[in-house]
Design a protein around this motif. Structure first.
Motif, mmCIF file in Angstrom:
data_model
loop_
_atom_site.group_PDB
_atom_site.id
_atom_site.type_symbol
_atom_site.label_atom_id
_atom_site.label_comp_id
_atom_site.label_asym_id
_atom_site.label_seq_id
_atom_site.Cartn_x
_atom_site.Cartn_y
_atom_site.Cartn_z
ATOM 1 N N GLN A 80 41.320 45.832 51.274
ATOM 2 C CA GLN A 80 41.084 44.733 52.200
ATOM 3 C C GLN A 80 39.603 44.698 52.566
ATOM 4 O O GLN A 80 38.988 45.747 52.763
ATOM 5 C CB GLN A 80 41.904 44.905 53.482
ATOM 6 C CG GLN A 80 43.402 44.809 53.256
ATOM 7 C CD GLN A 80 44.183 44.990 54.540
ATOM 8 O OE1 GLN A 80 43.787 45.715 55.439
ATOM 9 N NE2 GLN A 80 45.309 44.319 54.620
ATOM 10 N N ARG A 98 39.079 45.535 59.612
ATOM 11 C CA ARG A 98 39.585 44.927 58.381
ATOM 12 C C ARG A 98 39.665 43.417 58.559
ATOM 13 O O ARG A 98 40.008 42.926 59.637
ATOM 14 C CB ARG A 98 40.972 45.477 58.041
ATOM 15 C CG ARG A 98 40.988 46.957 57.722
ATOM 16 C CD ARG A 98 40.474 47.203 56.353
ATOM 17 N NE ARG A 98 40.430 48.628 56.061
ATOM 18 C CZ ARG A 98 39.854 49.127 55.010
ATOM 19 N NH1 ARG A 98 39.283 48.344 54.118
ATOM 20 N NH2 ARG A 98 39.839 50.411 54.800
ATOM 21 N N ILE A 100 41.846 41.544 57.225
ATOM 22 C CA ILE A 100 43.274 41.297 57.417
ATOM 23 C C ILE A 100 43.766 42.408 58.344
ATOM 24 O O ILE A 100 43.847 43.562 57.926
ATOM 25 C CB ILE A 100 44.051 41.344 56.080
ATOM 26 C CG1 ILE A 100 43.462 40.366 55.065
ATOM 27 C CG2 ILE A 100 45.531 41.052 56.317
ATOM 28 C CD1 ILE A 100 44.018 40.528 53.654
ATOM 29 N N ALA A 120 46.705 42.020 51.042
ATOM 30 C CA ALA A 120 45.451 42.618 50.564
ATOM 31 C C ALA A 120 44.492 41.493 50.181
ATOM 32 O O ALA A 120 44.894 40.352 50.014
ATOM 33 C CB ALA A 120 45.705 43.533 49.385
ATOM 34 N N THR A 141 35.799 35.149 54.335
ATOM 35 C CA THR A 141 36.630 36.065 53.549
ATOM 36 C C THR A 141 37.053 35.420 52.240
ATOM 37 O O THR A 141 37.182 34.204 52.146
ATOM 38 C CB THR A 141 37.886 36.485 54.338
ATOM 39 O OG1 THR A 141 38.711 35.335 54.561
ATOM 40 C CG2 THR A 141 37.517 37.134 55.658
ATOM 41 N N SER A 144 43.337 36.016 48.700
ATOM 42 C CA SER A 144 44.402 37.003 48.832
ATOM 43 C C SER A 144 44.686 37.589 47.455
ATOM 44 O O SER A 144 44.670 36.886 46.456
ATOM 45 C CB SER A 144 45.669 36.339 49.377
ATOM 46 O OG SER A 144 46.724 37.275 49.412
ATOM 47 N N THR A 153 42.779 35.309 54.765
ATOM 48 C CA THR A 153 42.020 35.200 53.519
ATOM 49 C C THR A 153 41.588 33.752 53.326
ATOM 50 O O THR A 153 42.158 32.836 53.915
ATOM 51 C CB THR A 153 42.870 35.670 52.315
ATOM 52 O OG1 THR A 153 44.106 34.948 52.310
ATOM 53 C CG2 THR A 153 43.151 37.158 52.394
#
Length: 176
Positions: A80, A98, A100, A120, A141, A144, A153
């Motif tokens: 991640q 993180r 996520i 992830a 970001t 995924s 994501t």
């Protein structure tokens, strides 16, 4: 490059490498000041430039895990994206957030019978942007790596500068 009282020249240069190590060197001589490894996942990497603000270096974490996802024997995916805040004087990690905020967990087995994990992804490929007025840093970001639904994501995220807590996330493209 930024001012650092403990550096012999008074300035340090900061950068990350493909081994997930962040380095601080004296800007004049190149003498190492500190090195810190910021992640344990074997496919995490540092690709984006860190952002220096005040006495903190904000480091974006990415990965190349999805490139091995085509291997049916690989238990994909657990990497991640993240932001790591490092104290510039000591090299100690202040916080790590993180992209996520949900840990990867088993969710299905693939056709070969290999356990799959998620959520992830959410790699952060570019430098964070600092908003000092609001005490926030912004990141974009990536995609995924799994089919596990979440809203972090392909997103823009705002994180608290002092704690890393995610203030909000706007997913621009779901089901990527």
């Amino acid at each position: 490059v930024g001012k650092l009282a403990s550096a012999p020249s008074g300035y340090a240069v900061y950068f990350g490498d493909y081994n997930k190590d962040v380095h601080a060197l004296d800007a004049n001589s190149g003498t190492p000041l500190w090195t810190v490894n910021v992640d344990t996942h074997p496919r995490s990497v540092l690709t984006g430039a860190p952002t220096l603000y005040g006495d903190t270096l904000y480091v974006p974490l990415s990965s190349w895990e999805e490139t091995v996802a085509a291997n049916p024997a690989y238990e994909c995916c657990k990497a991640q994206g993240a932001v790591i805040a490092i104290d510039v004087a000591s090299g100690k990690i202040r916080w790590k957030q993180r992209a996520i905020p949900i840990p990867p967990a088993p969710f299905k087995k693939n056709a070969a019978g290999t356990q799959m994990y998620g959520p992830a992804g959410g790699a952060i490929w570019s430098a964070p942007t600092i908003d000092p007025k609001r005490g926030v840093l912004y990141v974009a970001t990536g995609d995924s790596y799994t089919d596990v639904k979440q809203g972090y994501t392909d997103a823009v995220e705002a994180m608290d500068l002092k704690t890393g807590a995610i203030k909000w996330a706007h997913q621009a493209n779901d089901n990527d």
